[in-house]
Design an enzyme around this catalytic site. Structure first.
Site, short mmCIF file in Angstrom:
data_model
loop_
_atom_site.label_atom_id
_atom_site.label_comp_id
_atom_site.label_asym_id
_atom_site.label_seq_id
_atom_site.Cartn_x
_atom_site.Cartn_y
_atom_site.Cartn_z
N HIS A 1 49.42 46.34 43.89
CA HIS A 1 50.56 45.47 43.59
C HIS A 1 50.34 44.13 44.27
CE1 HIS A 1 51.58 47.18 47.49
NE2 HIS A 1 52.60 46.35 47.64
N ASP B 1 49.70 41.66 51.54
CA ASP B 1 48.87 42.51 52.39
C ASP B 1 47.98 43.45 51.58
OD1 ASP B 1 51.47 43.60 51.76
OD2 ASP B 1 51.06 45.28 53.11
#
Length: 303
Positions: free
Chosen positions: A62, A66
């Site tokens: 996604h 991060d």
């Protein structure tokens, strides 16, 4: 069959010293599959002497930073190093646009082919099928479109013991032996028993990568009996309310999923920066699913 997972990053969104953002390298035979690519992933690959030419597929779960902020740097470095091999990137809608804009405004001309495959984050969808492995998406429940990935290696045919074969052994007979057949030579009448000239081929193995997700049981049927599952465990049960608010999971919830799918092995990670020590994560998970391991950066887990 060589089937192992190298942990490159175990952290979540907030940076912590000695804990890098999400990144994993799944190695199957001589191919390497990069799963998520948090900031600094290219340095971790250098540290572990990973050959970039073996990475031809990248999977991004996604578009939270991060999980992909390291991708621009990695692709740029590959370009500077005159990479020629193409790479295929599987990711939700938007990543191709982000990378294109970055390269446009930095006047970067990529000299190798990048294939973008948009993932379906709401349904199970086959995205890769080769002679070595098949991969399908795992729908996850997060704040933005997000999916995990289910890898299944292909079982191989029986392996030939070449040193035991007679000289000039016919190629059609070799193919029959690989298929598990005994052979009766119609001219000489000689019989070649399969067990004398072959060994067992490799069996299929499976690995499920479940990135950021709230607890949900929708994936249970899809993941039944996987050999290993990586499941995020951002929080412990003491922060259950926070996990629910942010669409993340606790260590106990990750273990519950592993138990319900009858997994052989559970690896937990994506730890919140509030935890300096992870003993509670491990003990909490083991209470539910005994064969749990903490994801440790730099460690390789055989599947």
């Amino acid at each position: 069959m060589n089937f192992e997972l190298l942990i490159l990053g175990t952290g979540s969104a907030t940076p912590v010293l000695n804990r890098h953002p999400s990144a994993f390298l799944l190695c199957i035979e001589n191919e390497s599959f990069l799963i998520d690519c948090g900031e600094g992933t290219q340095y971790r690959l250098l540290e572990h002497k990973v050959k970039s030419t073996r990475i031809r597929h990248i999977f991004i779960s996604h578009l939270h930073g991060d999980h992909y902020f390291g991708l621009i740097g990695l692709l740029s470095s590959w370009n500077l190093n005159q990479r020629k091999e193409s790479v295929t990137i599987f990711a939700p809608r938007g990543l191709a646009e982000i990378l294109t804009i970055q390269f446009k405004h930095s006047d970067t001309k990529i000299n190798f082919k990048i294939n973008f495959v948009e993932t379906d984050t709401e349904n199970i969808h086959s995205i890769l099928d080769t002679n070595l492995v098949s991969v399908e998406t795992i729908p996850l429940h997060h704040r933005i479109p997000c999916c995990g990935f289910l890898f299944r290696s292909k079982a191989s045919k029986r392996k030939i013991l070449a040193e035991k074969l007679p000289e000039n052994f016919p190629i059609p007979y070799i193919k029959m032996l690989k298929d598990g057949l005994d052979i009766s030579d119609e001219f000489s009448g000689e019989v070649f028993l399969n067990k004398d000239f072959t060994t067992t081929g490799s069996v299929s193995k499976s690995f499920a990568y479940c990135s950021d997700t709230a607890y949900n049981e929708l994936k249970i049927n899809q993941l039944q009996n996987v050999d290993a599952i990586y499941h995020e465990a951002t929080f412990t049960e003491s922060e259950l309310k926070r996990a629910q608010q942010t669409n993340h999971s606790t260590a106990r919830q990750a273990a519950t999923i592993a138990k319900k799918i009858n997994a052989n092995q559970l690896i937990i990670g994506h730890y919140s920066s509030r935890y300096k020590i992870l003993d509670a994560h491990l003990s909490e998970s083991i209470e539910v699913f005994a064969n749990t391991f903490l994801a440790e950066e730099g460690k390789t887990y055989k599947i």
